[in-house]
Motif scaffolding. Structure first.
Motif, PDB file in Angstrom:
ATOM      1  N   ALA A   1       0.852  -1.189   0.000  1.00  0.00           N
ATOM      2  CA  ALA A   1       0.000   0.000   0.000  1.00  0.00           C
ATOM      3  C   ALA A   1       0.886   1.236   0.000  1.00  0.00           C
ATOM      4  CB  ALA A   1      -0.925   0.024   1.213  1.00  0.00           C
ATOM      5  N   VAL A   2       0.535   2.215  -0.865  1.00  0.00           N
ATOM      6  CA  VAL A   2       1.233   3.496  -0.876  1.00  0.00           C
ATOM      7  C   VAL A   2       0.189   4.594  -0.762  1.00  0.00           C
ATOM      8  CG1 VAL A   2       1.328   3.479  -3.413  1.00  0.00           C
ATOM      9  CG2 VAL A   2       2.850   4.987  -2.113  1.00  0.00           C
ATOM     10  N   GLN A   3       0.421   5.561   0.140  1.00  0.00           N
ATOM     11  CA  GLN A   3      -0.570   6.580   0.456  1.00  0.00           C
ATOM     12  C   GLN A   3       0.118   7.773   1.102  1.00  0.00           C
ATOM     13  OE1 GLN A   3      -3.002   4.237   3.131  1.00  0.00           O
ATOM     14  NE2 GLN A   3      -1.760   4.745   4.911  1.00  0.00           N
ATOM     15  N   ARG A   4      -0.640   8.848   1.340  1.00  0.00           N
ATOM     16  CA  ARG A   4      -0.192  10.005   2.128  1.00  0.00           C
ATOM     17  C   ARG A   4       1.214  10.476   1.742  1.00  0.00           C
ATOM     18  NH1 ARG A   4      -2.184   7.680   8.009  1.00  0.00           N
ATOM     19  NH2 ARG A   4      -4.390   7.537   7.480  1.00  0.00           N
ATOM     20  N   ASN A   5       1.358  10.869   0.473  1.00  0.00           N
ATOM     21  CA  ASN A   5       2.622  11.383  -0.052  1.00  0.00           C
ATOM     22  C   ASN A   5       3.734  10.338  -0.063  1.00  0.00           C
ATOM     23  OD1 ASN A   5       1.755  14.135  -0.581  1.00  0.00           O
ATOM     24  ND2 ASN A   5       1.773  14.442   1.636  1.00  0.00           N
ATOM     25  N   GLY A   6       3.372   9.074   0.030  1.00  0.00           N
ATOM     26  CA  GLY A   6       4.361   8.026  -0.164  1.00  0.00           C
ATOM     27  C   GLY A   6       4.728   7.897  -1.623  1.00  0.00           C
ATOM     28  N   ASN A   7       5.903   7.329  -1.874  1.00  0.00           N
ATOM     29  CA  ASN A   7       6.409   7.199  -3.235  1.00  0.00           C
ATOM     30  C   ASN A   7       7.131   5.862  -3.361  1.00  0.00           C
ATOM     31  OD1 ASN A   7       7.897   7.466  -5.684  1.00  0.00           O
ATOM     32  ND2 ASN A   7       7.837   9.689  -5.487  1.00  0.00           N
ATOM     33  N   VAL A   8       6.731   5.043  -4.328  1.00  0.00           N
ATOM     34  CA  VAL A   8       7.321   3.715  -4.461  1.00  0.00           C
ATOM     35  C   VAL A   8       7.530   3.366  -5.927  1.00  0.00           C
ATOM     36  CG1 VAL A   8       5.111   2.460  -4.523  1.00  0.00           C
ATOM     37  CG2 VAL A   8       7.160   1.315  -3.637  1.00  0.00           C
ATOM     38  N   CYS A   9       8.585   2.607  -6.194  1.00  0.00           N
ATOM     39  CA  CYS A   9       8.857   2.050  -7.512  1.00  0.00           C
ATOM     40  C   CYS A   9       9.003   0.540  -7.349  1.00  0.00           C
ATOM     41  CB  CYS A   9      10.133   2.657  -8.088  1.00  0.00           C
ATOM     42  SG  CYS A   9      10.579   1.978  -9.699  1.00  0.00           S
ATOM     43  N   LEU A  10       8.135  -0.205  -8.020  1.00  0.00           N
ATOM     44  CA  LEU A  10       8.105  -1.659  -7.927  1.00  0.00           C
ATOM     45  C   LEU A  10       8.373  -2.226  -9.315  1.00  0.00           C
ATOM     46  CD1 LEU A  10       6.910  -3.833  -5.639  1.00  0.00           C
ATOM     47  CD2 LEU A  10       5.115  -4.014  -7.343  1.00  0.00           C
ATOM     48  N   ALA A  11       9.418  -3.045  -9.470  1.00  0.00           N
ATOM     49  CA  ALA A  11       9.766  -3.581 -10.785  1.00  0.00           C
ATOM     50  C   ALA A  11      10.185  -5.038 -10.673  1.00  0.00           C
ATOM     51  CB  ALA A  11      10.892  -2.759 -11.407  1.00  0.00           C
ATOM     52  N   ASN A  12       9.751  -5.836 -11.621  1.00  0.00           N
ATOM     53  CA  ASN A  12      10.152  -7.245 -11.703  1.00  0.00           C
ATOM     54  C   ASN A  12       9.814  -8.018 -10.433  1.00  0.00           C
ATOM     55  OD1 ASN A  12      11.606  -6.943 -14.334  1.00  0.00           O
ATOM     56  ND2 ASN A  12      12.902  -5.608 -13.092  1.00  0.00           N
ATOM     57  N   CYS A  13       8.656  -7.710  -9.870  1.00  0.00           N
ATOM     58  CA  CYS A  13       8.261  -8.319  -8.608  1.00  0.00           C
ATOM     59  C   CYS A  13       7.089  -9.280  -8.802  1.00  0.00           C
ATOM     60  CB  CYS A  13       7.871  -7.239  -7.601  1.00  0.00           C
ATOM     61  SG  CYS A  13       9.278  -6.250  -7.019  1.00  0.00           S
ATOM     62  N   GLU A  14       6.829 -10.088  -7.780  1.00  0.00           N
ATOM     63  CA  GLU A  14       5.663 -10.949  -7.720  1.00  0.00           C
ATOM     64  C   GLU A  14       4.828 -10.554  -6.510  1.00  0.00           C
ATOM     65  OE1 GLU A  14       6.609 -15.092  -7.797  1.00  0.00           O
ATOM     66  OE2 GLU A  14       8.080 -14.873  -9.410  1.00  0.00           O
ATOM     67  N   VAL A  15       3.545 -10.274  -6.772  1.00  0.00           N
ATOM     68  CA  VAL A  15       2.625  -9.894  -5.699  1.00  0.00           C
ATOM     69  C   VAL A  15       1.430 -10.833  -5.801  1.00  0.00           C
ATOM     70  CG1 VAL A  15       1.267  -8.033  -4.664  1.00  0.00           C
ATOM     71  CG2 VAL A  15       3.399  -7.496  -5.884  1.00  0.00           C
ATOM     72  N   HIS A  16       1.324 -11.758  -4.878  1.00  0.00           N
ATOM     73  CA  HIS A  16       0.287 -12.784  -5.026  1.00  0.00           C
ATOM     74  C   HIS A  16      -0.226 -13.284  -3.675  1.00  0.00           C
ATOM     75  CE1 HIS A  16       2.734 -16.347  -3.883  1.00  0.00           C
ATOM     76  NE2 HIS A  16       3.741 -15.690  -4.434  1.00  0.00           N
ATOM     77  N   SER A  17      -1.439 -13.802  -3.721  1.00  0.00           N
ATOM     78  CA  SER A  17      -2.037 -14.513  -2.585  1.00  0.00           C
ATOM     79  C   SER A  17      -2.201 -13.645  -1.351  1.00  0.00           C
ATOM     80  CB  SER A  17      -1.207 -15.768  -2.247  1.00  0.00           C
ATOM     81  OG  SER A  17      -1.016 -16.580  -3.385  1.00  0.00           O
ATOM     82  N   ASN A  18      -2.405 -12.351  -1.554  1.00  0.00           N
ATOM     83  CA  ASN A  18      -2.774 -11.440  -0.472  1.00  0.00           C
ATOM     84  C   ASN A  18      -4.294 -11.235  -0.512  1.00  0.00           C
ATOM     85  OD1 ASN A  18       0.121 -10.450   0.223  1.00  0.00           O
ATOM     86  ND2 ASN A  18      -0.039 -10.146  -1.986  1.00  0.00           N
ATOM     87  N   VAL A  19      -4.846 -10.543   0.485  1.00  0.00           N
ATOM     88  CA  VAL A  19      -6.259 -10.172   0.393  1.00  0.00           C
ATOM     89  C   VAL A  19      -6.446  -9.214  -0.786  1.00  0.00           C
ATOM     90  CG1 VAL A  19      -8.188  -9.068   1.566  1.00  0.00           C
ATOM     91  CG2 VAL A  19      -6.677 -10.595   2.840  1.00  0.00           C
ATOM     92  N   GLU A  20      -5.693  -8.144  -0.837  1.00  0.00           N
ATOM     93  CA  GLU A  20      -5.610  -7.261  -2.001  1.00  0.00           C
ATOM     94  C   GLU A  20      -4.157  -7.272  -2.479  1.00  0.00           C
ATOM     95  OE1 GLU A  20      -8.159  -5.669  -3.387  1.00  0.00           O
ATOM     96  OE2 GLU A  20      -9.667  -6.045  -1.843  1.00  0.00           O
ATOM     97  N   GLY A  21      -3.943  -6.997  -3.768  1.00  0.00           N
ATOM     98  CA  GLY A  21      -2.581  -7.016  -4.288  1.00  0.00           C
ATOM     99  C   GLY A  21      -1.826  -5.742  -3.969  1.00  0.00           C
ATOM    100  N   ILE A  22      -2.049  -4.694  -4.785  1.00  0.00           N
ATOM    101  CA  ILE A  22      -1.379  -3.406  -4.627  1.00  0.00           C
ATOM    102  C   ILE A  22      -2.442  -2.321  -4.544  1.00  0.00           C
ATOM    103  CG2 ILE A  22       0.170  -1.736  -5.701  1.00  0.00           C
ATOM    104  CD1 ILE A  22       1.491  -4.132  -7.156  1.00  0.00           C
ATOM    105  N   LEU A  23      -2.326  -1.452  -3.548  1.00  0.00           N
ATOM    106  CA  LEU A  23      -3.263  -0.353  -3.344  1.00  0.00           C
ATOM    107  C   LEU A  23      -2.517   0.971  -3.411  1.00  0.00           C
ATOM    108  CD1 LEU A  23      -6.033   0.814  -2.519  1.00  0.00           C
ATOM    109  CD2 LEU A  23      -5.380   0.420  -0.131  1.00  0.00           C
ATOM    110  N   VAL A  24      -2.960   1.850  -4.323  1.00  0.00           N
ATOM    111  CA  VAL A  24      -2.404   3.205  -4.445  1.00  0.00           C
ATOM    112  C   VAL A  24      -3.543   4.160  -4.125  1.00  0.00           C
ATOM    113  CG1 VAL A  24      -1.206   4.828  -5.945  1.00  0.00           C
ATOM    114  CG2 VAL A  24      -0.912   2.360  -6.293  1.00  0.00           C
ATOM    115  N   GLN A  25      -3.419   4.941  -3.052  1.00  0.00           N
ATOM    116  CA  GLN A  25      -4.558   5.764  -2.644  1.00  0.00           C
ATOM    117  C   GLN A  25      -4.128   7.151  -2.195  1.00  0.00           C
ATOM    118  OE1 GLN A  25      -6.565   3.659   0.478  1.00  0.00           O
ATOM    119  NE2 GLN A  25      -4.853   3.720   1.892  1.00  0.00           N
ATOM    120  N   ASP A  26      -5.091   8.008  -2.005  1.00  0.00           N
ATOM    121  CA  ASP A  26      -5.000   9.453  -1.735  1.00  0.00           C
ATOM    122  C   ASP A  26      -3.797  10.066  -2.439  1.00  0.00           C
ATOM    123  OD1 ASP A  26      -2.955   9.261   0.493  1.00  0.00           O
ATOM    124  OD2 ASP A  26      -4.616   8.375   1.584  1.00  0.00           O
TER     125      ASP A  26
END
Length: 220
Positions: A130-155
């Motif tokens: 999860a990235v929010q509230r002026n957070g900043n992220v770079c995700l590359a060549n990754c695996e995101v699986h089997s979570n309740v939600e995968g990736i959340l980008v908000q506010d």
């Protein structure tokens, strides 16, 4: 080495200190696992951090962390949190999993983009990232699986998500929230077998949200 603690974080890099750890287990902290703050730097290689009562790794207030070939799992809150003015964070070939009660990785209020390359985020309680509230992220060549939600980008969160596999999450693979005010770049990802949606742009495509060349299939 094998480290645990009955009070406070187990490992602290603070006030300019630089801590280098290799082939260690950091476990069963009564509060957090590891902390980098106030100009301190953690350099971690082949470190397992697990079963902290709170967060496995916390980076804040000018702290820095460079992580490779590590695992953060079964912690009471997040596996990793980068927030509150953290200066820099980079993870390579690192797994964040089985943090059952909150998010695997939470990014907010950091001063420089947090970088995840060739990492695996899976089996976490709320979402992989999860990235929010002026957070900043770079995700590359990754695996995101089997979570309740995968990736959340908000506010006001900003995210660049590229060349990654996002699959088998119970909810949505990549969700840009309806309240999103930051920027998002979602490019060349494979998003499949998620329970609800593959990619959901709550704000739609606009001058701050770019989504292209992604492969979506077999989502709910």
């Amino acid at each position: 080495c094998s480290l645990s603690s009955t009070a406070g974080p187990i490992v602290v890099a603070d006030h300019g200190a630089r801590v280098v750890m290799e082939h260690c287990a950091v476990h069963d902290g009564a509060q957090g696992g590891m902390l980098a703050a106030h100009g301190g730097t953690l350099v971690l290689s082949h470190v397992n951090c697990c079963r902290a009562a709170a967060t496995g790794l916390e980076v804040r207030q000018g702290g820095n962390a460079f992580v490779q070939d590590c695992s953060f799992f079964k912690n009471g809150r997040q596996g990793i949190i980068v927030w509150h003015g953290a200066r820099s964070f980079e993870a390579r070939r690192t797994e964040v999993h089985s943090n059952e009660f909150e998010t695997g990785v939470l990014i907010e209020e950091n001063s420089k983009s947090a970088v995840f390359n060739s990492c695996k985020l899976y089996g976490n309680g709320y979402c992989g990232l999860a990235v929010q509230r002026n957070g900043n992220v770079c995700l590359a060549n990754c695996e995101v699986h089997s979570n309740v939600e995968g990736i959340l980008v908000q506010d006001s969160g900003t995210a660049t998500i590229t060349d990654s596999n996002v699959c088998c999450n119970r909810g949505t693979g990549i969700f840009v929230g309806y309240d999103h005010l930051g920027t998002a770049r979602i490019v060349r990802n494979r998003v499949y077998k998620n329970g609800l949606k593959g990619i959901l742009l709550g704000t739609g495509r606009n001058d701050k949200v770019m989504e292209k060349d992604n492969e979506e299939k077999d989502n709910g």
